[in-house]
Design an enzyme around this catalytic site. Structure first.
Site, PDB file in Angstrom:
ATOM      1  N   ASP A  36     -75.778  15.483  24.753  1.00  0.00           N
ATOM      2  CA  ASP A  36     -77.163  15.951  24.816  1.00  0.00           C
ATOM      3  C   ASP A  36     -77.972  14.978  25.664  1.00  0.00           C
ATOM      4  OD1 ASP A  36     -79.536  17.227  24.412  1.00  0.00           O
ATOM      5  OD2 ASP A  36     -79.633  16.893  22.242  1.00  0.00           O
TER       6      ASP A  36
ATOM      7  N   ASP B 110     -79.086  21.070  29.379  1.00  0.00           N
ATOM      8  CA  ASP B 110     -78.988  19.652  29.048  1.00  0.00           C
ATOM      9  C   ASP B 110     -78.071  19.326  27.876  1.00  0.00           C
ATOM     10  OD1 ASP B 110     -80.622  20.866  27.213  1.00  0.00           O
ATOM     11  OD2 ASP B 110     -82.059  19.228  27.099  1.00  0.00           O
ATOM     12  N   GLU B 111     -77.262  20.282  27.433  1.00  0.00           N
ATOM     13  CA  GLU B 111     -76.326  19.944  26.361  1.00  0.00           C
ATOM     14  C   GLU B 111     -75.094  20.834  26.413  1.00  0.00           C
ATOM     15  OE1 GLU B 111     -77.489  20.832  22.294  1.00  0.00           O
ATOM     16  OE2 GLU B 111     -79.058  22.171  23.004  1.00  0.00           O
TER      17      GLU B 111
END
Length: 350
Positions: A9, A104-105
């Site tokens: 993350d 983003d993860e």
């Protein structure tokens, strides 16, 4: 074989890209989001801003009241896309089983990997170092025997940290885990669990099964498994799009049904363009109309209709408007739920 799952993350992603490209921003509270004049909301903020209580999805006006010195940045989506693509390319060097969750993860399954002597902890450490060296961005990581625990673990050492839950630690970890931490349990579900006396995972075992089923239906099975640290879900490398939507936050509240109806053709046109872009026009199973009112309460009305049926969609809007009981409308949205090959119906995630 015991699974080894890593959850990566990126820390305050949009804001981190801005701080990377403008180092002078690092010591100041900043947020990426819309302006107050445009009734904007915060998309991301850095940790100095969070210290003042600023959070993502918060109205910009509220954020500026909490932190008057907040520096507001309009955002550069292309820069964020490029950074995300760099990170995903890095992840592909460590596993061919990756499930992206957002820009983003992502999850990685490194079960059976021979990298770094097969140690998931060392692989996660290498990934974080690689991301920093290649992109200048920090990432937090969680390592656990399943997806559910890995995601929780990545939050334990934020920002720029690593947390590992070994198989023999699962029971003790879950015993201390508040039910709010379980992904999928929002404020309303947590409140219903609290009403049953369930505050931590072990408390769920004290609730009679028939009562649990009456309260949560099919979700009861998932609750029981998560509260024991169980999650058998495999990684889904190819994520299936479940819906396509469009929303608009108005510069000033719409005070009449006619004002809302005037916005409908533009939203409907944008929705149809997006459906064509995703080649999903023929897959539409449901259409939903969402209204968010002046007090930030919202309602959604949905029906099994094609996205081309403007008359039926207008009828949904009328129903949603009536639920507002005269309140002004600050946001209006349309969403098309897509039918998949393996199912004829799909619940809209609104």
């Amino acid at each position: 074989m015991q699974r080894k799952i890593i959850h990566i993350d990126l820390d305050c992603f949009f804001a981190a890209v801005e701080m990377r490209d403008q180092p002078s921003l690092r010591q100041h509270p900043i947020a990426v989001g819309g302006s107050v004049d445009a009734r904007g909301v915060i998309a991301a903020c850095n940790y100095p801003a969070r210290a003042f209580g600023v959070r993502s999805a918060m109205p910009t006006a509220r954020a500026l009241k909490l932190c008057p010195q907040l520096q507001l940045i309009p955002g550069r989506m292309q820069a964020y896309k490029e950074a995300s693509q760099q990170v995903m390319a890095i992840l592909q060097q460590y596993s061919d089983r990756i499930e992206p969750l957002s820009m983003d993860e992502a999850y990685l399954d490194v079960t059976g990997s021979t990298l770094h002597q097969g140690s998931a902890t060392r692989i996660a450490t290498a990934i974080r170092q690689h991301i920093w060296q290649e992109t200048g961005l920090t990432a937090s990581a969680g390592v656990a025997p399943n997806k559910f625990l890995a995601k929780i673990a990545s939050d334990e050492r934020k920002p720029d940290g690593l947390f590992v839950i070994c198989p023999h630690q699962v029971t003790d970890f879950v015993a201390r885990l508040a039910v709010e931490k379980i992904p999928g349990i929002g404020p309303k579900t947590a409140e219903r669990l609290h009403d049953l006396g369930v505050y931590h995972c072990p408390d769920l075992a004290k609730v009679p099964l028939p009562r649990l089923i009456r309260q949560f239906g099919a979700f009861s099975q998932t609750l029981l498994e998560r509260c024991q640290g169980i999650d058998h879900r495999p990684l889904c490398a190819e994520r299936v799009r479940k819906s396509v939507g469009v929303e608009q936050t108005f510069a000033s509240d719409k005070q009449s049904l006619q004002d809302c109806e005037a916005e409908l053709p533009g939203l409907l046109s944008t929705l149809q363009q997006r459906l064509e872009h995703h080649q999903a026009t023929a897959q539409v199973q449901k259409v939903a109309v969402k209204l968010k009112f002046t007090d930030f309460q919202q309602t959604t009305v949905e029906q099994q209709i094609p996205a081309t049926d403007a008359t039926a969609i207008r009828a949904l809007l009328v129903t949603a408007w009536q639920r507002g009981q005269g309140r002004g409308v600050r946001l209006m949205g349309l969403q098309a739920g897509l039918a998949q090959a393996e199912t004829k119906q799909l619940e809209l995630g609104l």
